[in-house]
Design a protein around this motif. Structure first.
Motif, mmCIF file in Angstrom:
data_model
loop_
_atom_site.group_PDB
_atom_site.id
_atom_site.type_symbol
_atom_site.label_atom_id
_atom_site.label_comp_id
_atom_site.label_asym_id
_atom_site.label_seq_id
_atom_site.Cartn_x
_atom_site.Cartn_y
_atom_site.Cartn_z
ATOM 1 N N VAL A 133 0.808 -1.298 -0.036
ATOM 2 C CA VAL A 133 -0.064 -0.043 -0.035
ATOM 3 C C VAL A 133 0.797 1.312 -0.102
ATOM 4 O O VAL A 133 2.138 0.982 0.321
ATOM 5 C CB VAL A 133 -0.944 0.249 1.203
ATOM 6 C CG1 VAL A 133 -1.907 -1.034 1.222
ATOM 7 C CG2 VAL A 133 -0.135 0.034 2.656
ATOM 8 N N ALA A 134 -0.022 2.328 -0.272
ATOM 9 C CA ALA A 134 0.859 3.591 -0.055
ATOM 10 C C ALA A 134 -0.280 4.299 0.785
ATOM 11 O O ALA A 134 -1.269 3.947 1.043
ATOM 12 C CB ALA A 134 1.012 4.409 -1.606
ATOM 13 N N LEU A 135 0.462 5.077 1.574
ATOM 14 C CA LEU A 135 -0.465 5.811 2.697
ATOM 15 C C LEU A 135 -0.121 7.018 2.536
ATOM 16 O O LEU A 135 0.634 8.028 2.438
ATOM 17 C CB LEU A 135 0.422 5.621 4.210
ATOM 18 C CG LEU A 135 0.616 4.126 4.334
ATOM 19 C CD1 LEU A 135 1.417 4.074 5.982
ATOM 20 C CD2 LEU A 135 -0.606 3.458 4.786
ATOM 21 N N THR A 136 -1.451 7.447 2.041
ATOM 22 C CA THR A 136 -1.667 9.202 1.416
ATOM 23 C C THR A 136 -2.279 9.800 2.519
ATOM 24 O O THR A 136 -3.086 9.486 3.149
ATOM 25 C CB THR A 136 -2.490 9.030 0.131
ATOM 26 O OG1 THR A 136 -2.108 7.976 -0.715
ATOM 27 C CG2 THR A 136 -2.809 10.273 -0.361
ATOM 28 N N ALA A 137 -1.726 10.938 2.593
ATOM 29 C CA ALA A 137 -2.119 12.152 3.519
ATOM 30 C C ALA A 137 -3.079 13.035 2.937
ATOM 31 O O ALA A 137 -2.556 13.796 2.015
ATOM 32 C CB ALA A 137 -0.778 12.870 4.184
ATOM 33 N N PHE A 138 -4.238 12.965 3.420
ATOM 34 C CA PHE A 138 -5.199 14.018 2.937
ATOM 35 C C PHE A 138 -5.843 14.898 3.882
ATOM 36 O O PHE A 138 -6.033 14.635 5.237
ATOM 37 C CB PHE A 138 -6.518 13.187 2.370
ATOM 38 C CG PHE A 138 -6.325 12.547 1.146
ATOM 39 C CD1 PHE A 138 -6.585 13.275 -0.030
ATOM 40 C CD2 PHE A 138 -5.855 11.256 1.167
ATOM 41 C CE1 PHE A 138 -6.256 12.647 -1.323
ATOM 42 C CE2 PHE A 138 -5.805 10.628 -0.226
ATOM 43 C CZ PHE A 138 -6.081 11.361 -1.225
ATOM 44 N N LEU A 139 -6.115 16.152 3.613
ATOM 45 C CA LEU A 139 -6.581 17.014 4.495
ATOM 46 C C LEU A 139 -8.058 17.061 4.315
ATOM 47 O O LEU A 139 -8.634 16.287 3.481
ATOM 48 C CB LEU A 139 -6.265 18.620 4.027
ATOM 49 C CG LEU A 139 -4.809 18.754 3.741
ATOM 50 C CD1 LEU A 139 -4.520 20.213 3.409
ATOM 51 C CD2 LEU A 139 -4.075 18.596 5.004
ATOM 52 N N THR A 140 -8.950 17.601 5.178
ATOM 53 C CA THR A 140 -10.257 17.412 5.176
ATOM 54 C C THR A 140 -11.196 18.175 4.129
ATOM 55 O O THR A 140 -12.032 17.894 3.852
ATOM 56 C CB THR A 140 -10.994 18.252 6.571
ATOM 57 O OG1 THR A 140 -10.228 19.466 6.616
ATOM 58 C CG2 THR A 140 -10.325 17.436 8.053
ATOM 59 N N SER A 141 -10.263 19.202 3.555
ATOM 60 C CA SER A 141 -10.799 19.499 2.191
ATOM 61 C C SER A 141 -10.818 18.511 1.031
ATOM 62 O O SER A 141 -11.411 18.830 0.006
ATOM 63 C CB SER A 141 -9.986 20.721 1.848
ATOM 64 O OG SER A 141 -8.558 20.213 1.324
ATOM 65 N N GLY A 142 -10.050 17.444 1.254
ATOM 66 C CA GLY A 142 -9.975 16.317 0.413
ATOM 67 C C GLY A 142 -8.617 16.453 -0.578
ATOM 68 O O GLY A 142 -8.216 15.600 -1.344
ATOM 69 N N SER A 143 -7.833 17.702 -0.295
ATOM 70 C CA SER A 143 -6.475 17.739 -1.186
ATOM 71 C C SER A 143 -5.440 16.893 -0.332
ATOM 72 O O SER A 143 -5.739 16.889 0.928
ATOM 73 C CB SER A 143 -6.459 19.213 -1.316
ATOM 74 O OG SER A 143 -6.142 19.794 -0.142
ATOM 75 N N ARG A 144 -4.499 16.814 -0.939
ATOM 76 C CA ARG A 144 -3.339 16.119 -0.141
ATOM 77 C C ARG A 144 -2.621 17.291 0.626
ATOM 78 O O ARG A 144 -2.484 18.193 0.449
ATOM 79 C CB ARG A 144 -2.372 15.367 -1.315
ATOM 80 C CG ARG A 144 -2.871 14.337 -2.155
ATOM 81 C CD ARG A 144 -1.762 13.729 -2.967
ATOM 82 N NE ARG A 144 -2.350 12.860 -4.093
ATOM 83 C CZ ARG A 144 -1.691 12.080 -4.812
ATOM 84 N NH1 ARG A 144 -0.288 12.061 -4.758
ATOM 85 N NH2 ARG A 144 -2.128 10.981 -5.474
ATOM 86 N N ALA A 145 -1.944 16.501 1.604
ATOM 87 C CA ALA A 145 -1.418 17.457 2.529
ATOM 88 C C ALA A 145 0.198 17.958 1.852
ATOM 89 O O ALA A 145 0.691 17.072 0.944
ATOM 90 C CB ALA A 145 -0.614 16.697 3.772
ATOM 91 N N ASN A 146 0.473 19.223 2.298
ATOM 92 C CA ASN A 146 1.644 20.013 1.660
ATOM 93 C C ASN A 146 3.028 18.857 2.106
ATOM 94 O O ASN A 146 3.017 18.125 3.108
ATOM 95 C CB ASN A 146 1.911 21.111 2.153
ATOM 96 C CG ASN A 146 0.963 21.934 1.706
ATOM 97 O OD1 ASN A 146 0.353 21.826 0.551
ATOM 98 N ND2 ASN A 146 0.693 23.164 2.382
ATOM 99 N N ASP A 147 3.920 18.934 1.167
ATOM 100 C CA ASP A 147 5.329 18.375 1.555
ATOM 101 C C ASP A 147 5.707 18.797 2.690
ATOM 102 O O ASP A 147 5.861 19.943 3.001
ATOM 103 C CB ASP A 147 6.215 18.387 0.271
ATOM 104 C CG ASP A 147 5.903 17.541 -0.699
ATOM 105 O OD1 ASP A 147 4.949 16.806 -0.825
ATOM 106 O OD2 ASP A 147 6.601 17.479 -1.640
#
Length: 231
Positions: A133-147
């Motif tokens: 798996v990849a573990l993707t970091a998502f914000l509550t807005s649905g966009s990905r978290a910043n690096d």
């Protein structure tokens, strides 16, 4: 004296920025067409990837530790598995790169099945029956978290378990969401169990500057249910 005070204030402001933690985000496992697709992390007398509400949110500290919303930290045991522990015992070397959680610069992990078929343990090693798996970091807005890269002088890998996610000689077959999603109205996912998806709410997705954004009910707790909208 006035100049000195201004210099001190500027230094303290810079120090605060340098020592800041990452954004708070939800962690969702990604492996298309698998039993672990869209699972999130939960504290159920242990740290597990599973479905359902009340998932944990997380942040990467400036020391490179992965901290959860229940004030526990990730400790990687001798077998490479993620368990919860105190800040003093926490493993270092976590970061966010291209919207994914990484450990020791590696972004591939494994979901290891347990005696409960609904729960999986995260590991850096390919145990029997594990799913990459990849573990993707998502914000509550649905966009990905910043690096986010912790301050180099604070990250110490001494004493941390170094895991080679590809030690078996093969890389996990992982399919992750694209970085751009066309505008479209789709249905929110209220339940994902063994690949079954049930839609309940209509949600508008927009693509802005190449990053998909979603508005969805339930905040971080229901984050995993909306990630399907990104791929």
């Amino acid at each position: 004296m006035q100049f000195t005070n201004m210099a001190v204030a500027a230094f303290l402001t810079l120090l605060k920025i340098v020592t800041a933690d990452s954004q708070e985000f939800g962690i969702v496992s990604i492996h298309s067409a698998s039993a672990v697709h869209y699972l999130s992390l939960h504290d159920k007398d242990g740290l597990y990837l599973t479905s359902g509400p009340d998932s944990l949110s997380a942040s990467v500290t400036d020391a490179g530790k992965l901290k959860f919303s229940n004030n526990k930290f990730v400790v990687i045991d001798k077998d490479g598995k993620w368990i919860e522990g105190s800040e003093n015992d926490a493993s270092t070397g976590f970061a966010i790169s291209s919207g994914r959680v990484t450990y020791q610069d590696k972004e591939n992990f494994y979901a290891v099945p347990t005696t409960n078929p609904a729960n999986y343990v995260i590991s850096g090693q390919d145990d029997n029956g594990a799913i990459g798996v990849a573990l993707t970091a998502f914000l509550t807005s649905g966009s990905r978290a910043n690096d986010f890269e912790p301050s180099a002088e604070k990250v110490s890998k001494v004493g941390s378990t170094t895991i080679d996610a590809t030690s078996s000689g093969t890389s996990p077959d992982i399919i992750v969401p694209p970085t751009s999603t066309p505008a479209v109205t789709v249905a929110a996912i209220s339940q994902i169990t063994d690949g079954q998806i049930q839609a309940t709410h209509s949600i508008q997705i927009q693509s802005e500057n190449g990053v998909a954004k979603i508005g969805f009910p339930g905040g971080v707790g229901s984050l995993g249910m909306a990630i399907a909208l990104l791929i």
